[in-house]
Every structure is written in structure tokens, then in C-alpha cells.
Design an enzyme around this catalytic site. Structure first.
Site, PDB file in Angstrom:
ATOM      1  N   GLU A   2      -7.081 110.897  46.715  1.00  0.00           N
ATOM      2  CA  GLU A   2      -7.250 112.331  46.973  1.00  0.00           C
ATOM      3  C   GLU A   2      -7.128 113.027  45.624  1.00  0.00           C
ATOM      4  O   GLU A   2      -6.038 113.098  45.052  1.00  0.00           O
ATOM      5  CB  GLU A   2      -6.181 112.823  47.932  1.00  0.00           C
ATOM      6  CG  GLU A   2      -6.133 111.987  49.189  1.00  0.00           C
ATOM      7  CD  GLU A   2      -6.032 112.789  50.461  1.00  0.00           C
ATOM      8  OE1 GLU A   2      -5.244 113.727  50.484  1.00  0.00           O
ATOM      9  OE2 GLU A   2      -6.752 112.467  51.418  1.00  0.00           O
ATOM     10  N   LEU A   3      -8.251 113.496  45.111  1.00  0.00           N
ATOM     11  CA  LEU A   3      -8.323 113.910  43.707  1.00  0.00           C
ATOM     12  C   LEU A   3      -8.602 115.405  43.605  1.00  0.00           C
ATOM     13  O   LEU A   3      -8.500 116.139  44.572  1.00  0.00           O
ATOM     14  CB  LEU A   3      -9.390 113.073  43.001  1.00  0.00           C
ATOM     15  CG  LEU A   3      -9.260 111.550  43.213  1.00  0.00           C
ATOM     16  CD1 LEU A   3     -10.402 110.804  42.555  1.00  0.00           C
ATOM     17  CD2 LEU A   3      -7.913 111.040  42.710  1.00  0.00           C
ATOM     18  N   TRP A  50       2.562 116.505  42.267  1.00  0.00           N
ATOM     19  CA  TRP A  50       3.729 117.392  42.290  1.00  0.00           C
ATOM     20  C   TRP A  50       3.438 118.743  42.917  1.00  0.00           C
ATOM     21  O   TRP A  50       4.351 119.509  43.194  1.00  0.00           O
ATOM     22  CB  TRP A  50       4.238 117.632  40.868  1.00  0.00           C
ATOM     23  CG  TRP A  50       3.135 118.020  39.917  1.00  0.00           C
ATOM     24  CD1 TRP A  50       2.448 117.169  39.091  1.00  0.00           C
ATOM     25  CD2 TRP A  50       2.519 119.307  39.755  1.00  0.00           C
ATOM     26  NE1 TRP A  50       1.448 117.852  38.430  1.00  0.00           N
ATOM     27  CE2 TRP A  50       1.475 119.167  38.813  1.00  0.00           C
ATOM     28  CE3 TRP A  50       2.756 120.566  40.308  1.00  0.00           C
ATOM     29  CZ2 TRP A  50       0.668 120.230  38.420  1.00  0.00           C
ATOM     30  CZ3 TRP A  50       1.947 121.627  39.922  1.00  0.00           C
ATOM     31  CH2 TRP A  50       0.921 121.453  38.981  1.00  0.00           C
ATOM     32  N   CYS A  57      -5.011 121.700  44.936  1.00  0.00           N
ATOM     33  CA  CYS A  57      -6.247 120.918  44.872  1.00  0.00           C
ATOM     34  C   CYS A  57      -7.395 121.721  45.462  1.00  0.00           C
ATOM     35  O   CYS A  57      -8.526 121.590  45.030  1.00  0.00           O
ATOM     36  CB  CYS A  57      -6.088 119.594  45.603  1.00  0.00           C
ATOM     37  SG  CYS A  57      -5.519 119.788  47.293  1.00  0.00           S
ATOM     38  N   GLY A  90      -3.703 112.785  43.105  1.00  0.00           N
ATOM     39  CA  GLY A  90      -3.528 113.166  41.714  1.00  0.00           C
ATOM     40  C   GLY A  90      -4.866 113.435  41.061  1.00  0.00           C
ATOM     41  O   GLY A  90      -5.853 113.755  41.733  1.00  0.00           O
ATOM     42  N   SER A  91      -4.902 113.281  39.750  1.00  0.00           N
ATOM     43  CA  SER A  91      -6.103 113.663  39.002  1.00  0.00           C
ATOM     44  C   SER A  91      -7.191 112.593  39.105  1.00  0.00           C
ATOM     45  O   SER A  91      -6.909 111.419  39.368  1.00  0.00           O
ATOM     46  CB  SER A  91      -5.730 113.877  37.539  1.00  0.00           C
ATOM     47  OG  SER A  91      -5.279 112.659  36.988  1.00  0.00           O
ATOM     48  N   PRO A 119       7.042 109.303  43.845  1.00  0.00           N
ATOM     49  CA  PRO A 119       6.746 110.730  43.702  1.00  0.00           C
ATOM     50  C   PRO A 119       6.367 111.034  42.261  1.00  0.00           C
ATOM     51  O   PRO A 119       6.672 110.267  41.342  1.00  0.00           O
ATOM     52  CB  PRO A 119       8.059 111.417  44.081  1.00  0.00           C
ATOM     53  CG  PRO A 119       9.125 110.393  43.956  1.00  0.00           C
ATOM     54  CD  PRO A 119       8.473 109.043  44.092  1.00  0.00           C
ATOM     55  N   SER A 120       5.730 112.160  42.064  1.00  0.00           N
ATOM     56  CA  SER A 120       5.419 112.595  40.697  1.00  0.00           C
ATOM     57  C   SER A 120       6.702 112.733  39.890  1.00  0.00           C
ATOM     58  O   SER A 120       7.736 113.168  40.412  1.00  0.00           O
ATOM     59  CB  SER A 120       4.697 113.932  40.736  1.00  0.00           C
ATOM     60  OG  SER A 120       4.674 114.498  39.440  1.00  0.00           O
ATOM     61  N   GLU A 121       6.629 112.428  38.621  1.00  0.00           N
ATOM     62  CA  GLU A 121       7.782 112.627  37.730  1.00  0.00           C
ATOM     63  C   GLU A 121       8.150 114.109  37.619  1.00  0.00           C
ATOM     64  O   GLU A 121       9.234 114.452  37.174  1.00  0.00           O
ATOM     65  CB  GLU A 121       7.522 112.027  36.347  1.00  0.00           C
ATOM     66  CG  GLU A 121       6.285 112.528  35.614  1.00  0.00           C
ATOM     67  CD  GLU A 121       5.023 111.741  35.967  1.00  0.00           C
ATOM     68  OE1 GLU A 121       4.794 111.432  37.160  1.00  0.00           O
ATOM     69  OE2 GLU A 121       4.238 111.440  35.038  1.00  0.00           O
TER      70      GLU A 121
HETATM   71  P1  NAD Z   1      -1.674 112.830  37.789  1.00  0.00           P
HETATM   72  O1  NAD Z   1      -2.927 112.032  37.983  1.00  0.00           O
HETATM   73  O2  NAD Z   1      -1.275 113.207  36.425  1.00  0.00           O
HETATM   74  O3  NAD Z   1      -0.436 112.069  38.436  1.00  0.00           O
HETATM   75  C1  NAD Z   1      -0.417 111.658  39.785  1.00  0.00           C
HETATM   76  C2  NAD Z   1       0.541 110.490  39.961  1.00  0.00           C
HETATM   77  O4  NAD Z   1       0.012 109.344  39.288  1.00  0.00           O
HETATM   78  C3  NAD Z   1       1.927 110.741  39.368  1.00  0.00           C
HETATM   79  O5  NAD Z   1       2.892 110.261  40.289  1.00  0.00           O
HETATM   80  C4  NAD Z   1       1.904 109.888  38.101  1.00  0.00           C
HETATM   81  O6  NAD Z   1       3.177 109.441  37.687  1.00  0.00           O
HETATM   82  C5  NAD Z   1       1.032 108.726  38.523  1.00  0.00           C
HETATM   83  N1  NAD Z   1       0.403 107.948  37.441  1.00  0.00           N
HETATM   84  C6  NAD Z   1       0.018 108.402  36.219  1.00  0.00           C
HETATM   85  N2  NAD Z   1      -0.563 107.398  35.517  1.00  0.00           N
HETATM   86  C7  NAD Z   1      -0.547 106.297  36.308  1.00  0.00           C
HETATM   87  C8  NAD Z   1      -1.010 104.949  36.167  1.00  0.00           C
HETATM   88  N3  NAD Z   1      -1.609 104.545  35.050  1.00  0.00           N
HETATM   89  N4  NAD Z   1      -0.852 104.096  37.186  1.00  0.00           N
HETATM   90  C9  NAD Z   1      -0.276 104.498  38.331  1.00  0.00           C
HETATM   91  N5  NAD Z   1       0.194 105.747  38.528  1.00  0.00           N
HETATM   92  C10 NAD Z   1       0.059 106.650  37.542  1.00  0.00           C
HETATM   93  O7  NAD Z   1      -1.877 114.131  38.703  1.00  0.00           O
HETATM   94  P2  NAD Z   1      -0.868 115.364  38.942  1.00  0.00           P
HETATM   95  O8  NAD Z   1      -0.816 116.224  37.722  1.00  0.00           O
HETATM   96  O9  NAD Z   1       0.406 114.887  39.525  1.00  0.00           O
HETATM   97  O10 NAD Z   1      -1.605 116.152  40.110  1.00  0.00           O
HETATM   98  C11 NAD Z   1      -2.592 117.126  39.885  1.00  0.00           C
HETATM   99  C12 NAD Z   1      -3.933 116.642  40.371  1.00  0.00           C
HETATM  100  O11 NAD Z   1      -3.827 116.225  41.737  1.00  0.00           O
HETATM  101  C13 NAD Z   1      -4.991 117.724  40.371  1.00  0.00           C
HETATM  102  O12 NAD Z   1      -6.211 117.193  39.901  1.00  0.00           O
HETATM  103  C14 NAD Z   1      -5.114 118.088  41.858  1.00  0.00           C
HETATM  104  O13 NAD Z   1      -6.366 118.647  42.206  1.00  0.00           O
HETATM  105  C15 NAD Z   1      -4.893 116.773  42.502  1.00  0.00           C
HETATM  106  N6  NAD Z   1      -4.473 116.927  43.888  1.00  0.00           N
HETATM  107  C16 NAD Z   1      -5.352 116.551  44.880  1.00  0.00           C
HETATM  108  C17 NAD Z   1      -5.001 116.718  46.214  1.00  0.00           C
HETATM  109  C18 NAD Z   1      -5.933 116.335  47.314  1.00  0.00           C
HETATM  110  O14 NAD Z   1      -5.499 116.305  48.457  1.00  0.00           O
HETATM  111  N7  NAD Z   1      -7.195 116.033  47.046  1.00  0.00           N
HETATM  112  C19 NAD Z   1      -3.750 117.260  46.546  1.00  0.00           C
HETATM  113  C20 NAD Z   1      -2.870 117.619  45.509  1.00  0.00           C
HETATM  114  C21 NAD Z   1      -3.253 117.449  44.191  1.00  0.00           C
END
Ligand code: NAD
Length: 457
Positions: free
Chosen positions: A229-230, A132, A263, A207-208, A157-159
Site C-alpha cells: 500500500e504505497l 507512521w 496517502c 509505506g513509500s 511499526p515505523s521508527e
Molecule cells: P517508508 O517507506 O519510509 O517506511 C515504511 C516502513 O518501511 C517503515 O516501517 C520503515 O522502517 C520500513 N523500511 C524502510 N526501509 C526498509 C527496508 N529496506 N526493508 C524493509 N523495511 C524497510 O514510508 P513512510 O515514510 O513510513 O510512509 C509514508 C509513505 O507511506 C507515503 O508514501 C504514503 O503515501 C504511504 N502510505 C500509503 C498508505 C496506503 O494505504 N496506500 C497509507 C499510509 C501511508
């Protein structure tokens, strides 16, 4: 029917309630994408490029609406929402300019009656599960090159940024991408998990680290192409010969922009002892100058904390650091609601026993550590399980290049930070991820190579 409620993190108000997907609608959408993809792949590249150019035009026309949606659902200051959209345009331009060349057949050998060539074939149906914090960037880094190279896209997309995700999808449809070729899935982690269960040819995740590992485990038995991409814990070193004021102002911005929810936010700073106190004074002054408040105010620099649970992470890191001897120079606490707010926070006298210097903060929080020289700084920068970006501030270019070559990170910065370029690959080392987006390699990643061995009769 399930629904998804979207709240404004700056006010706690309900912004929208949307119909959400469930396992059966996800399966239907995946089947429709599978059926539609071959015709899209067979569409001439010129037509796919023209479609994406029309998408870009729509983004420009609707920029105000798009920025307002983003600010209302994630709490990003409106000026920074506009910056993100204005930054999206050159990314789209890069993909439009480079895709044809990146996927053109390569004729690599002719001899003895043999001809060898490399083809680039679309993966097929690709899934994008997204974050998000920069939803236009991280969404379009995948969606645009995936579509241009002939794939169908299932986009979750993110919720926390679903309104933005639905705008991206709508604008692509209006630009001419067939509805079944580009589909959004609405919902949280359970909808993401349902998407993993479909027949997909690639999974592109932002995401994370924790979710990334879960996704990798779910897909491992099927050997689906995977990109992750974490997060990061991105360090910067300020050398003895740096300009303390310029470095402090640049790094305060790198640490606090997007309310520290990037990130590639600067997450750890190491400063040579000879300019440490001057640097810290300038840094704190810069942070105190940032306007915190209503994200719709164009003058606001620090907005809301998008996800409520992150407030606990910030509190815990501050308490742990203070208990281990850190000095709190400003902030260190939540701000009153409604909504979710955290005061910009600077801690000194920190070290690597503290969570603050080891785990992603993802908020307006920074630790500054004193070092005695280059070798200590490089050792500390590499003392991490992550490796997204790292930087050095110095007047000495040769020394900067030498130090940055020794740092384990996918992107390295000399006298700059918190920067992404469409021309360069974006990738993380270690627990910051696998695979890459952006650059011509980030176009080819949505294709698989086909090796042609052709013998004349
Ligand atoms: P998150 O991991 O909580 O969620 C990311 C996505 O995964 C969301 O769409 C969520 O609904 C989905 N998701 C959650 N559980 C799942 C499952 N079990 N199976 C499939 N999908 C699932 O992360 P967030 O809070 O949205 O984003 C923040 C993180 O993203 C931070 O760690 C940040 O550093 C990282 N990030 C990395 C980059 C990069 O380019 N490396 C860019 C932006 C953000």
C-alpha cells in the site's frame, strides 16, 4: 544492545529511547511466532473474536493516553489523533462482524457423487511493515484481520510511530492474544530488512513506493505473498456546475488534514475555467483559516512535519514550480523551529512539467490547475504513475459516475475526498500498490483458498 530514539517533531525533544531489535532477536521472534501459530489457528473463532472485542474495549479506556503518544511522536494535532482512534473503532467492529462469514467454508457444487467446497486457510506467519502517518489505521487494517483469521503477526511499526506500535501490541496482549502470536519489532529499515530474511508466509507493507519496490525485489526469489500500500498523487476535478464554496472548503480539508501527510490527501486540483477564480479565492481563505501550531492544542489543525527530510521535498517542489511560472498564493516556506514546520502552501498557474503535479508532496502543499472541460480534466487526472484515489465535484451524478469510471484509481469520490471506509476495498492502481486491505476481501487476503474435491465412495 541497539536502541531507537524517538523525537517529538514539533519540539525536537527526546520522547523516548527504546531497546531495539537486531537480526538475531528478529530471528528468535520469527521462530517463536512459527511455533505458536498452529495453536492460535486452532483456537475457536468465537474466542479469537472475543479477544479482539476486549482489545477494542482497551482502546476506548486508554484513548487519551494513546492519542497523546501519537501526537508526541508524529506531531499530529491532538484532535486528529483522537479522530484516528475514534475511526479505528468501527473498523474493528467491521472485522469482528464480518470475519466469520468471510472465512466460512463455501459449498459450491454437489452432483454426480462429487462435492466441491472452498476452504480459507490462514497464511501462517505474516509480517506487517508499517508507516507512521496513520499508524492505528494502517497497523490494525492488517493486524486485526490477520489475527482473527488465525495468523501469527510480526509487526514492524515505523521508527517514527513506535510508541503507538507498542501500545497496539500491549493492548492485544492484555486482551488475551498470546505473546508469541503478536510480536512487535523495534527499529528502522534495517530491522524491516531483517524481517524479510525470515521464513514468512505473507508480507503486508504500507509505506513509500521506493521502499515497496525494495521489499518486492527482496522477496521475489521466495514467492512470498506480497501486498504493498504505497503513495499517491491523488487528483480532484471541480466541474463547471459545482458549488465553488462547498468544493473549496471540502478540498482544502482534503489537502491539508493531517498536515497533508495522508496517502489519500488531495494532491492535485483541476478546476473548470468558469469557476476557477471563485474557487481559488474560497480555497485560499479556507487554508488561511487553519490554525498552525502546538499539536497538543485541541484547536490546532496543521501540526508538524514528521520526517525532517520531507522539508527538502517540499522546498524543492515549490522552487521548481515557481521557476516554471507557478504563482504562490500563500505559504511556500518553512516555519521557525524548534521542530519541523511548513507553512500551508497554495500554488496556481501550475502544469504537469512541475514536480508538484507529478510526485507525492506528502505535506501541506497543493497545486491548482485551470482546465477547459471534462476530457482535459480526465486526461490530466490519468497522467500519473500512481492511482490511489480520485474525485469529481459536480451536481450531475450521472456525469460524475461516467467520469470516475474513466479514471484509473482504486477509490473514486463524488463530492467528497480523503475518505476510507472499512466496507470498501482499499487498493492502489499502478505505482500506488498491489493487493488490498479492508472490506471482506481484505479479510480473505490473510488466508489462502483450499479447493476440496470430494467424491462419495
Ligand atoms: P517508508 O517507506 O519510509 O517506511 C515504511 C516502513 O518501511 C517503515 O516501517 C520503515 O522502517 C520500513 N523500511 C524502510 N526501509 C526498509 C527496508 N529496506 N526493508 C524493509 N523495511 C524497510 O514510508 P513512510 O515514510 O513510513 O510512509 C509514508 C509513505 O507511506 C507515503 O508514501 C504514503 O503515501 C504511504 N502510505 C500509503 C498508505 C496506503 O494505504 N496506500 C497509507 C499510509 C501511508
Amino acid at each position: 544492545m541497539p536502541t531507537l530514539k524517538i523525537h517529538n517533531p514539533a519540539t525536537s525533544e527526546l520522547v523516548d529511547e527504546l531497546p531495539a531489535d537486531d537480526a538475531s532477536s528478529v530471528a528468535r521472534k520469527a521462530a517463536a511466532a512459527r511455533a505458536a501459530q498452529p495453536a492460535w489457528a486452532a483456537t475457536p473463532i468465537a474466542e479469537r473474536l472475543a479477544t479482539v472485542r476486549r482489545f477494542r474495549e482497551r482502546v476506548v479506556v486508554e484513548l487519551d493516553t494513546l492519542a497523546t503518544t501519537l501526537t508526541r511522536e508524529v506531531g499530529k494535532p491532538i484532535a486528529q489523533s483522537r479522530n484516528e482512534l475514534n475511526g479505528l473503532l468501527p473498523r474493528i467492529d467491521f472485522f469482528v462482524e464480518q470475519t466469520e462469514g468471510a472465512i466460512r467454508d463455501e459449498h459450491v457444487f454437489d452432483g454426480g457423487g462429487m462435492h466441491e467446497q472452498i476452504g480459507h486457510v490462514p497464511l501462517g506467519v505474516v509480517a506487517n511493515i508499517s508507516a507512521w502517518n496513520y499508524p492505528y489505521f494502517v497497523g490494525c487494517n492488517v493486524i486485526v484481520p490477520a489475527l482473527l483469521t488465525g495468523n501469527a503477526v510480526l509487526y514492524k511499526p515505523s521508527e517514527y510511530a513506535t510508541g503507538t506500535g507498542l501500545h497496539i501490541t500491549r493492548l492485544l496482549h492484555q486482551a488475551g492474544v498470546p505473546a508469541a502470536v503478536m510480536q512487535a519489532l523495534v527499529g528502522g529499515g534495517e530491522v524491516g530488512a531483517a524481517l524479510l530474511a525470515q521464513r514468512i508466509d505473507g508480507l503486508f507493507f504500507t509505506g513509500s513506493h521506493a521502499t515497496g519496490v525494495r521489499i518486492a525485489q527482496a522477496l521475489a526469489p521466495r514467492l512470498v505473498k506480497l501486498q504493498l500500500e504505497l503513495g499517491g498523487k491523488d487528483p480532484t476535478y471541480v466541474r463547471a456546475d459545482a458549488d465553488a464554496l462547498a468544493a473549496a472548503e471540502s478540498l482544502a480539508d482534503g489537502a491539508m488534514y493531517n498536515t497533508g501527510q495522508s496517502c489519500c490527501s488531495v494532491e492535485r486540483i483541476y478546476v473548470h475555467e468558469s469557476l476557477y477564480s471563485a474557487f481559488v479565492d474560497h480555497f485560499v481563505a479556507a487554508v488561511r483559516g487553519f490554525k498552525v501550531g502546538d499539536p497538543m492544542d485541541p484547536a490546532t489543525y496543521i501540526g508538524a512535519i514528521t520526517r525532517a527530510p520531507q522539508l527538502d521535498v517540499l522546498d524543492t517542489q515549490v522552487a521548481d514550480a515557481k521557476a516554471k511560472g507557478a504563482e504562490l498564493l500563500c505559504g511556500g516556506h518553512r516555519l521557525p523551529g524548534p521542530g519541523q514546520w511548513y507553512a500551508p502552501t497554495v500554488l496556481t498557474n501550475v502544469n504537469h512539467t512541475m514536480e508538484l503535479m507529478r510526485e507525492e508532496s506528502f505535506g501541506p502543499l497543493i497545486g491548482i490547475q485551470k482546465v477547459r472541460g471534462d476530457d482535459e480534466a480526465v486526461a490530466l487526472m490519468n497522467d500519473t504513475r500512481y492511482g490511489l484515489t480520485a474525485g469529481v465535484y459536480t451536481r450531475d451524478e450521472a456525469r460524475a459516475r461516467e467520469l470516475l469510471a474513466r479514471v484509473n484509481a482504486g477509490s473514486v469520490y463524488w463530492n467528497c475526498c480523503d475518505r476510507v471506509s472499512p466496507r470498501l476495498p482499499w487498493s492502489g492502481y499502478g505505482d500506488s500498490g498491489i493487493g488490498l486491505t479492508l472490506s471482506t476481501q481484505g479479510i480473505q487476503t490473510f488466508t489462502r483458498p483450499k479447493a476440496w474435491h470430494l467424491r462419495q465412495p
